[in-house]
Write a protein that holds these residues in place. Structure first.
Motif, PDB file in Angstrom:
ATOM      1  N   LYS A 215       7.418   1.004   2.760  1.00 17.07           N
ATOM      2  CA  LYS A 215       6.036   1.004   2.026  1.00 17.07           C
ATOM      3  C   LYS A 215       5.080   1.880   2.751  1.00 17.07           C
ATOM      4  CE  LYS A 215       6.823  -3.208  -0.441  1.00 17.07           C
ATOM      5  NZ  LYS A 215       6.376  -4.777  -0.959  1.00 17.07           N
TER       6      LYS A 215
ATOM      7  N   ASP B 245       4.131   5.631   1.404  1.00 13.17           N
ATOM      8  CA  ASP B 245       3.590   5.498   0.230  1.00 13.17           C
ATOM      9  C   ASP B 245       2.111   5.193   0.251  1.00 13.17           C
ATOM     10  OD1 ASP B 245       5.773   6.887  -0.565  1.00 13.17           O
ATOM     11  OD2 ASP B 245       6.748   4.969  -1.213  1.00 13.17           O
ATOM     12  N   SER B 246       1.491   4.388   1.091  1.00 12.68           N
ATOM     13  CA  SER B 246       0.294   3.790   1.284  1.00 12.68           C
ATOM     14  C   SER B 246      -0.993   4.969   1.117  1.00 12.68           C
ATOM     15  CB  SER B 246      -0.015   2.976   2.339  1.00 12.68           C
ATOM     16  OG  SER B 246      -0.008   3.677   3.675  1.00 12.68           O
TER      17      SER B 246
END
Length: 292
Positions: free
Chosen positions: A259, A262-263
């Motif tokens: 993740k 995509d932060s």
């Protein structure tokens, strides 16, 4: 009688007024003469200045001819005698002539694209020097020697082997315009020098960033970052497929936390790495708290 007398006085006063106006309109002869004398003096001074400028240009022309033709000492002394100037003026004129000569050389240098070109082998060849620089710092200088006859061709060079010199020469119109070869070649060399300098700055300025992989062309760079909070390792790959640029064409992140790339913070880091030199992007990423 009183009316006639009054009319006569008024007529007399009117006459006096006309005469007074007439005297005011007439130029004062002394002031007019003074004005003409001042104008004549100004013209005389201007004439002397023009004569001095003409004489200076003549002397400069003689000195330039002497410098351009590389006259012997005897010829130079003869030129100095003809100018009939004292030593101080002579030195000043020489400085002025040298200044104009350098200005002409700079103009010629600009016309040929800023490349240093010298004749070799008694005029049978040319040697072109291509200097590289990055962020105002001069780096390596490369040389390209060309044969002029029977046709223009590259005879020797010290360019890195991965620079596509042959294909650049084939795509150029070097027989009629050398800059069609030199300009793209200079872009390749300066981009390579810029990427190489960026890699050096990364190693010098960012000790916490580990360089995992790079190649001789500096077209591939793999770095390892550490995220401060999670102590997570992040691999960053930068690819420079356009070899005429110092900025990457592709940036990717790889880490266990899927993740993270995509932060919002790492999307901003991605933009920084794409749009700014890598060593500067790393400085901003550290300030943002994305890397150690």
């Amino acid at each position: 009688m009183e009316g006639v007398s009054t009319q006569g006085v008024l007529s007399h006063l009117s006459l006096l007024e006309v005469q007074a106006r007439s005297r005011k309109c007439q130029p004062q002869q002394p002031s007019r003469v003074k004005e003409l004398k001042a104008k004549a003096e100004a013209l005389r001074v201007q004439k002397e200045q023009l004569k001095a400028e003409i004489e200076t240009h003549k002397n400069l022309h003689k000195l330039r001819a002497s410098m351009d033709n590389q006259c012997t000492n005897e010829e130079e002394e003869k030129e100095e005698e003809e100018m009939e100037v004292d030593s101080e003026n002579s030195q000043l004129l020489r400085l002025m002539a040298r200044h104009t000569q350098l200005k002409d050389l700079l103009q010629a240098h600009h016309i040929i694209g800023g490349y240093n070109v010298v004749k070799t082998r008694q005029g049978k060849g040319l040697c072109v020097s291509l200097a590289t620089a990055y962020e105002g710092v001069y780096l390596e200088t490369y040389n390209l020697e060309l044969d002029l006859k029977p046709r223009l061709r590259i005879s020797r060079h010290n360019l890195p082997p991965f620079i596509p010199l042959s294909s650049l020469a084939e795509q150029s119109s070097m027989q009629t315009d050398m800059r069609t070869l030199l300009d793209p070649l200079s872009r390749h060399l300066n981009a390579f020098a810029g990427r190489k300098q960026q890699l050096k700055l990364v190693k010098d300025l960012h000790k916490s960033v580990e360089v995992m992989e790079s190649n001789v062309l500096c077209s591939l760079l793999v770095l390892m970052f550490t995220v401060p909070k999670e102590k997570t390792a992040v691999l960053c790959s930068l690819e420079y497929t356009d070899h005429t640029r110092c900025l990457p064409t592709q940036v990717s992140f790889d880490c266990n936390d899927k993740k993270l790339p995509d932060s919002p913070e790492w999307k901003k880091s991605h933009s920084l790495l794409m749009e700014t030199p890598v060593h500067k992007a790393l400085t901003n990423m550290r300030k943002m708290g994305n890397i150690v």
